[in-house]
Design a protein around this motif. Structure first.
Motif, short mmCIF file in Angstrom:
data_model
loop_
_atom_site.label_atom_id
_atom_site.label_comp_id
_atom_site.label_asym_id
_atom_site.label_seq_id
_atom_site.Cartn_x
_atom_site.Cartn_y
_atom_site.Cartn_z
N LYS A 1 -24.10 -14.22 -56.50
CA LYS A 1 -24.25 -15.67 -56.51
C LYS A 1 -23.40 -16.30 -57.61
N LYS A 2 -23.42 -15.69 -58.79
CA LYS A 2 -22.67 -16.24 -59.93
C LYS A 2 -21.16 -16.23 -59.67
N VAL A 3 -20.67 -15.17 -59.02
CA VAL A 3 -19.24 -15.10 -58.70
C VAL A 3 -18.87 -16.18 -57.69
N ILE A 4 -19.67 -16.33 -56.65
CA ILE A 4 -19.38 -17.33 -55.61
C ILE A 4 -19.38 -18.74 -56.21
N GLU A 5 -20.26 -18.98 -57.15
CA GLU A 5 -20.31 -20.30 -57.79
C GLU A 5 -19.01 -20.63 -58.51
N ARG A 6 -18.28 -19.59 -58.98
CA ARG A 6 -17.05 -19.82 -59.75
C ARG A 6 -15.81 -19.96 -58.86
N LEU A 7 -15.92 -19.54 -57.60
CA LEU A 7 -14.73 -19.48 -56.74
C LEU A 7 -14.65 -20.66 -55.76
N ASP A 8 -13.42 -21.02 -55.45
CA ASP A 8 -13.18 -22.00 -54.39
C ASP A 8 -12.31 -21.42 -53.28
N TYR A 9 -11.57 -20.37 -53.59
CA TYR A 9 -10.67 -19.75 -52.61
C TYR A 9 -11.34 -18.49 -52.03
N ASN B 1 -25.87 -25.69 -53.81
CA ASN B 1 -25.33 -26.87 -54.50
C ASN B 1 -23.81 -26.86 -54.60
N LYS B 2 -23.18 -25.82 -54.08
CA LYS B 2 -21.72 -25.74 -54.16
C LYS B 2 -21.08 -26.74 -53.20
N SER B 3 -20.03 -27.40 -53.64
CA SER B 3 -19.35 -28.41 -52.82
C SER B 3 -18.59 -27.74 -51.68
N GLN B 4 -18.99 -28.02 -50.46
CA GLN B 4 -18.30 -27.45 -49.31
C GLN B 4 -16.86 -27.99 -49.14
N PRO B 5 -16.62 -29.28 -49.38
CA PRO B 5 -15.24 -29.79 -49.25
C PRO B 5 -14.25 -29.13 -50.21
N SER B 6 -14.76 -28.57 -51.32
CA SER B 6 -13.85 -27.95 -52.30
C SER B 6 -13.39 -26.56 -51.85
N LEU B 7 -14.04 -26.00 -50.84
CA LEU B 7 -13.72 -24.64 -50.40
C LEU B 7 -12.38 -24.60 -49.68
N LYS B 8 -11.61 -23.58 -50.01
CA LYS B 8 -10.32 -23.35 -49.34
C LYS B 8 -10.42 -21.97 -48.69
N LEU B 9 -10.58 -21.96 -47.36
CA LEU B 9 -10.82 -20.72 -46.64
C LEU B 9 -9.57 -20.28 -45.89
N MET B 10 -9.20 -19.03 -46.09
CA MET B 10 -8.03 -18.44 -45.41
C MET B 10 -8.54 -17.36 -44.46
N LEU B 11 -8.10 -17.40 -43.22
CA LEU B 11 -8.62 -16.50 -42.19
C LEU B 11 -7.84 -15.20 -42.13
N ILE B 12 -8.60 -14.11 -41.96
CA ILE B 12 -7.97 -12.82 -41.71
C ILE B 12 -8.75 -12.12 -40.61
#
Length: 234
Positions: free
Chosen positions: A26-34, A53-64
């Motif tokens: 959980k702590k790692v995911i809180e720190r990441l956006d990519y 509580n993490k901002s969904q719009p801030s997420l940058k998801l790359m598909l593999i």
């Protein structure tokens, strides 16, 4: 300082994430956006569940996945050069084990980027743990052939290997063909060969049982469309 690549486990089904993995995830995911993911919708659902509580719009998801452009994937870790860390999410369980995330890990090593595996549920390892079979030597063989003749030969070959090497042989099947595979194992394997069926691991419906091929013939099972691991050992 360069960013890192975090290999982030996900749940094996619809369970609360923190029931099956440590708070460190959980702590790692809180720190990441990519994030590098197989499916955007399920990845967002998991991230929201473990960090509401993490901002969904801030997420940058790359598909593999099998449709990913290889040239595009080569640039997924470019942000690490700017000190930005990236998370790799599997669809279920741990990334890079029977999972396309292995290609990202390979790329990270080629680029000299630190890879950090996080603790979480692995259906393969948990099945071995609960099987009562050899946990010192085992092999994961992926999917067996669909062709009837090729499948029979593979099953016999794996049974032979298990005896010659004293090695547990692990494989999986598309969930809707689980019942057919178990029927094949009952009829093709030697009567005394042990077979472990482990399905719905970590879920309330978890079912893990090891019997001989002969004993399985008297067993009633309901494996249809349930994610399962099969292990044999003569």
């Amino acid at each position: 300082m360069r960013g890192k690549v975090y290999l982030i486990p996900t749940t094996l089904g619809d369970t609360e994430p923190l029931e099956v993995m440590p708070i460190s995830v959980k702590k790692v995911i809180e720190r990441l956006d990519y994030f590098i993911v197989e499916n955007e919708k399920s990845a967002r659902r998991f991230i929201k569940k473990i960090t509401p509580n993490k901002s969904q719009p801030s997420l940058k998801l790359m598909l593999i996945d099998k449709y990913s452009d290889e040239l595009e994937v080569q640039h997924y870790l470019d942000v690490c050069e700017d000190g930005i860390s990236v998370g790799v999410l599997s669809e279920a369980g741990v990334p890079a084990v029977a999972d396309p995330g292995a290609n990202v890990v390979k790329l990270a090593h080629e680029k000299g980027i630190q890879v950090v595996p996080l603790v979480g549920p692995s259906s393969i390892i948990m099945a071995v743990m609960a099987s009562g079979m050899n946990g010192q030597s085992f092999a994961f063989n992926g999917y067996l052939p669909i062709d009837k003749g090729s499948r029979k030969k593979m099953i016999k070959d794996l049974e032979r290997l298990s005896k010659e090497k004293d090695q547990s042989q692990i494989f999986i099947e598309t969930p809707y063909r689980n019942e057919k595979l178990l029927e094949d194992l009952k009829t093709i394997l030697q009567p005394h060969t042990r077979v472990c069926v482990a399905c719905d691991i970590t879920l309330p419906t978890e079912y893990i049982k090891t019997l001989t091929a002969k004993q399985w013939k008297a067993e009633k099972t309901a494996l249809h469309k349930r994610p399962a691991i099969f292990i044999i050992h003569q």
